[in-house]
Enzyme design. Structure first.
Site, PDB file in Angstrom:
ATOM      1  N   GLU A   1      -2.501   4.904   3.218  1.00 20.10           N
ATOM      2  CA  GLU A   1      -1.360   4.041   2.889  1.00 20.10           C
ATOM      3  C   GLU A   1      -0.740   4.521   1.591  1.00 20.10           C
ATOM      4  OE1 GLU A   1      -2.743  -0.070   2.786  1.00 20.10           O
ATOM      5  OE2 GLU A   1      -3.938   0.281   4.599  1.00 20.10           O
TER       6      GLU A   1
ATOM      7  N   TYR B   1      -3.644   6.498 -20.532  1.00 22.03           N
ATOM      8  CA  TYR B   1      -4.695   5.503 -20.270  1.00 22.03           C
ATOM      9  C   TYR B   1      -5.723   6.080 -19.295  1.00 22.03           C
ATOM     10  CZ  TYR B   1      -6.911   1.120 -18.891  1.00 22.03           C
ATOM     11  OH  TYR B   1      -7.843   0.133 -18.642  1.00 22.03           O
ATOM     12  N   ASP B   2      -5.226   6.691 -18.199  1.00 21.58           N
ATOM     13  CA  ASP B   2      -6.130   7.213 -17.154  1.00 21.58           C
ATOM     14  C   ASP B   2      -7.074   8.286 -17.707  1.00 21.58           C
ATOM     15  OD1 ASP B   2      -4.933   5.522 -15.345  1.00 21.58           O
ATOM     16  OD2 ASP B   2      -3.680   7.060 -14.407  1.00 21.58           O
TER      17      ASP B   2
ATOM     18  N   LEU C   1      -9.111  -0.409  -7.736  1.00 22.86           N
ATOM     19  CA  LEU C   1      -9.454   0.719  -6.864  1.00 22.86           C
ATOM     20  C   LEU C   1      -9.988   1.849  -7.731  1.00 22.86           C
ATOM     21  CD1 LEU C   1      -6.294   1.090  -4.552  1.00 22.86           C
ATOM     22  CD2 LEU C   1      -8.613   0.538  -3.786  1.00 22.86           C
TER      23      LEU C   1
ATOM     24  N   LYS D   1      -4.215   9.550  -7.072  1.00 23.50           N
ATOM     25  CA  LYS D   1      -3.020   9.337  -7.910  1.00 23.50           C
ATOM     26  C   LYS D   1      -2.206  10.612  -8.044  1.00 23.50           C
ATOM     27  CE  LYS D   1      -3.942   5.143 -10.114  1.00 23.50           C
ATOM     28  NZ  LYS D   1      -4.272   4.643 -11.439  1.00 23.50           N
TER      29      LYS D   1
ATOM     30  N   LYS E   1      -8.372   4.332   3.030  1.00 27.73           N
ATOM     31  CA  LYS E   1      -9.278   3.233   3.390  1.00 27.73           C
ATOM     32  C   LYS E   1     -10.060   3.619   4.636  1.00 27.73           C
ATOM     33  CE  LYS E   1      -6.028  -0.106   1.538  1.00 27.73           C
ATOM     34  NZ  LYS E   1      -5.127  -1.236   1.735  1.00 27.73           N
TER      35      LYS E   1
ATOM     36  N   ARG F   1      -3.796 -11.434  -9.265  1.00 24.28           N
ATOM     37  CA  ARG F   1      -5.188 -10.977  -9.286  1.00 24.28           C
ATOM     38  C   ARG F   1      -5.935 -11.496 -10.516  1.00 24.28           C
ATOM     39  NH1 ARG F   1      -6.141  -4.580  -9.684  1.00 24.28           N
ATOM     40  NH2 ARG F   1      -5.983  -5.013 -11.899  1.00 24.28           N
TER      41      ARG F   1
ATOM     42  N   GLU G   1       1.090  -6.369  -2.247  1.00 27.49           N
ATOM     43  CA  GLU G   1       1.695  -5.942  -3.503  1.00 27.49           C
ATOM     44  C   GLU G   1       3.089  -6.544  -3.645  1.00 27.49           C
ATOM     45  OE1 GLU G   1      -0.431  -4.157  -5.061  1.00 27.49           O
ATOM     46  OE2 GLU G   1       0.609  -3.003  -6.605  1.00 27.49           O
TER      47      GLU G   1
ATOM     48  N   LYS H   1       0.448   4.030  -2.145  1.00 26.20           N
ATOM     49  CA  LYS H   1       0.017   3.145  -3.234  1.00 26.20           C
ATOM     50  C   LYS H   1       1.283   2.630  -3.925  1.00 26.20           C
ATOM     51  CE  LYS H   1      -3.238   2.691  -6.990  1.00 26.20           C
ATOM     52  NZ  LYS H   1      -2.361   2.243  -8.074  1.00 26.20           N
TER      53      LYS H   1
HETATM   54  P1  NAD Z   1      -4.602   0.516  -9.857  1.00 23.91           P
HETATM   55  O1  NAD Z   1      -3.242  -0.050  -9.982  1.00 23.91           O
HETATM   56  O2  NAD Z   1      -4.734   1.925 -10.218  1.00 23.91           O
HETATM   57  O3  NAD Z   1      -5.130   0.326  -8.369  1.00 23.91           O
HETATM   58  C1  NAD Z   1      -5.483  -0.917  -7.786  1.00 23.91           C
HETATM   59  C2  NAD Z   1      -4.303  -1.670  -7.282  1.00 23.91           C
HETATM   60  O4  NAD Z   1      -3.515  -0.880  -6.417  1.00 23.91           O
HETATM   61  C3  NAD Z   1      -4.637  -2.861  -6.417  1.00 23.91           C
HETATM   62  O5  NAD Z   1      -5.044  -3.962  -7.173  1.00 23.91           O
HETATM   63  C4  NAD Z   1      -3.325  -3.111  -5.740  1.00 23.91           C
HETATM   64  O6  NAD Z   1      -2.567  -4.005  -6.508  1.00 23.91           O
HETATM   65  C5  NAD Z   1      -2.637  -1.763  -5.772  1.00 23.91           C
HETATM   66  N1  NAD Z   1      -2.209  -1.218  -4.477  1.00 23.91           N
HETATM   67  C6  NAD Z   1      -0.979  -0.691  -4.225  1.00 23.91           C
HETATM   68  N2  NAD Z   1      -0.865  -0.299  -2.965  1.00 23.91           N
HETATM   69  C7  NAD Z   1      -2.039  -0.594  -2.346  1.00 23.91           C
HETATM   70  C8  NAD Z   1      -2.505  -0.428  -1.014  1.00 23.91           C
HETATM   71  N3  NAD Z   1      -1.754   0.134  -0.068  1.00 23.91           N
HETATM   72  N4  NAD Z   1      -3.748  -0.843  -0.755  1.00 23.91           N
HETATM   73  C9  NAD Z   1      -4.541  -1.393  -1.699  1.00 23.91           C
HETATM   74  N5  NAD Z   1      -4.148  -1.581  -2.990  1.00 23.91           N
HETATM   75  C10 NAD Z   1      -2.902  -1.178  -3.307  1.00 23.91           C
HETATM   76  O7  NAD Z   1      -5.658  -0.269 -10.649  1.00 23.91           O
HETATM   77  P2  NAD Z   1      -5.497  -1.474 -11.645  1.00 23.91           P
HETATM   78  O8  NAD Z   1      -6.864  -1.868 -11.955  1.00 23.91           O
HETATM   79  O9  NAD Z   1      -4.558  -2.472 -11.121  1.00 23.91           O
HETATM   80  O10 NAD Z   1      -4.827  -0.834 -12.875  1.00 23.91           O
HETATM   81  C11 NAD Z   1      -5.367   0.268 -13.518  1.00 23.91           C
HETATM   82  C12 NAD Z   1      -4.250   1.221 -13.763  1.00 23.91           C
HETATM   83  O11 NAD Z   1      -3.240   0.554 -14.513  1.00 23.91           O
HETATM   84  C13 NAD Z   1      -4.688   2.388 -14.573  1.00 23.91           C
HETATM   85  O12 NAD Z   1      -5.063   3.455 -13.766  1.00 23.91           O
HETATM   86  C14 NAD Z   1      -3.462   2.689 -15.407  1.00 23.91           C
HETATM   87  O13 NAD Z   1      -2.683   3.664 -14.744  1.00 23.91           O
HETATM   88  C15 NAD Z   1      -2.738   1.395 -15.458  1.00 23.91           C
HETATM   89  N6  NAD Z   1      -2.906   0.812 -16.793  1.00 23.91           N
HETATM   90  C16 NAD Z   1      -2.115   1.317 -17.758  1.00 23.91           C
HETATM   91  C17 NAD Z   1      -2.216   0.841 -19.048  1.00 23.91           C
HETATM   92  C18 NAD Z   1      -1.298   1.411 -20.100  1.00 23.91           C
HETATM   93  O14 NAD Z   1      -1.459   1.065 -21.256  1.00 23.91           O
HETATM   94  N7  NAD Z   1      -0.354   2.260 -19.725  1.00 23.91           N
HETATM   95  C19 NAD Z   1      -3.151  -0.157 -19.363  1.00 23.91           C
HETATM   96  C20 NAD Z   1      -3.961  -0.653 -18.344  1.00 23.91           C
HETATM   97  C21 NAD Z   1      -3.836  -0.150 -17.059  1.00 23.91           C
END
Ligand code: NAD
Length: 333
Positions: free
Chosen positions: A119, A42-43, A90, A316, A292, A142, A176, A121
């Protein structure tokens, strides 16, 4: 081909295909908690779409996955909750070089070199908690960033989340919800024994478990939480992200203790190396490091795009398979 070498027609076709494909993956991931492809697949497609849309901005549509916070808000039986302050995603980077470029842009926009709070993730799903006079009155997911799902009853079953703060504050905090690795292994074993499809990863398991219509089911799933954000730092009487975390702990909110303040981006390398090493041994999943800007006034100055804050970025980790390959090579050498 590089986006810059492509014809407008070819770019348009590929952009439209990627938008459709990523939207479809997003529905499976966010609404059904059952991804169709691995995250790194996906990424990579997402990064390709971003590059193409940058080169051909005329094909950016408002419903493109690059313009929207992905997330479900549609499960029937869960009430919808509007977020007065949007819950964002993010931006992500995959290398130290990209982190350095992000820091250059950030320092330029601020006109000075900021300090950063690093921090972990946490691999779970974002939640918003509203406390009124110190009492937990609402919890929501969210969703699409503007509208999420009411999961108050479910969150109240999570032992880590206090029903009452140690001070009678009225504040919205975010963090989270995650499923510890041990609970995840146990849940999947149970599901397989019952002939059910196992969850692909702890994040999807956490999301599926939180978004239950029956809170008793959530309670069985043994979820945990780390709280890491509020848009109301002034209510806490602090001006830095690192101090927000300290105040959260004083209030009795669960916080992750592995954060670290650094004065410049190059100091991130040892932190990334340390947690790449420690990652497997942690009792919860992490998929990267969140950087951050520590000073909250600077965060406010930098602001947000429609989808991500400009004051934060996620580094990541490479996908686990690749790490195994690297280890195997080292092993054979
Ligand atoms: P993300 O999960 O990459 O990053 C944002 C999220 O990180 C925030 O909303 C929060 O929930 C979390 N987070 C965890 N620790 C944190 C911290 N210390 N501070 C702040 N935030 C923190 O982004 P997203 O928009 O939630 O999801 C996108 C990601 O989801 C993609 O990069 C992909 O890897 C995955 N995804 C996968 C598929 C798939 O089919 N495999 C589909 C859609 C999305």
């Amino acid at each position: 081909p590089q986006p810059t070498n492509m014809s407008t027609k070819d770019a348009q076709v590929e952009i439209s295909q990627l938008q459709d494909e990523l939207t479809d993956y997003g529905i499976a991931y966010y609404e059904q908690d059952a991804p169709k492809v691995e995250d790194h697949v996906y990424d990579e497609k997402y990064a390709r779409l971003v590059a193409l849309e940058q080169a051909f901005p005329q094909f950016v549509t408002p419903d493109s996955p690059t313009q929207n916070v992905g997330g479900a808000q549609t499960k029937s039986g869960l009430e919808k909750v509007q977020h007065p302050v949007p819950m964002l995603s993010l931006g992500d980077v995959f290398s130290l070089e990209e982190l350095q470029e992000w820091e250059n842009r950030t320092a330029k926009a601020l006109g000075q070199q900021p300090s950063y709070n690093l921090e972990l993730k946490i691999d779970g799903l974002a939640v918003s908690l509203k406390y009124d006079n110190g009492r937990l009155i609402q919890a929501s997911t969210r969703g699409n960033g503007l509208i999420g799902e009411d999961v108050t009853a479910n969150v109240k079953t999570i032992a880590d989340v206090p029903q009452t703060l140690k001070e009678p504050l009225t504040i919205e905090v975010r963090g989270e919800i995650y499923m510890p690795k041990a609970s995840f292994a146990h849940l999947n074993e149970e599901r397989e024994n019952q002939g059910q499809e196992p969850f692909a990863n702890p994040r999807n398991a956490a999301a599926g478990s939180l978004r239950q219509l029956d809170a008793r089911e959530t309670k069985k799933r043994k979820l945990s939480a780390f709280i890491y954000y509020t848009a109301e730092a002034d209510t806490l009487g602090v001006t830095k992200q690192s101090e927000v975390l300290r105040r959260f702990a004083e209030l009795g909110l669960p916080t992750n203790k592995d954060n670290r303040v650094i004065g410049q981006m190059k100091d991130i390398a040892p932190y990334i190396a340390e947690y790449t090493e420690k990652r497997d041994g942690l009792p919860y999943g992490i998929d990267g490091v969140v950087v951050k800007v520590d000073d909250i006034d600077s965060e406010i100055d930098l602001g947000n795009t429609v989808k991500v804050p400009r004051w934060s970025i996620a580094y990541k980790f490479p996908p686990e398979e690749e790490q195994t390959i690297v280890r195997d090579i080292e092993w054979t050498v």
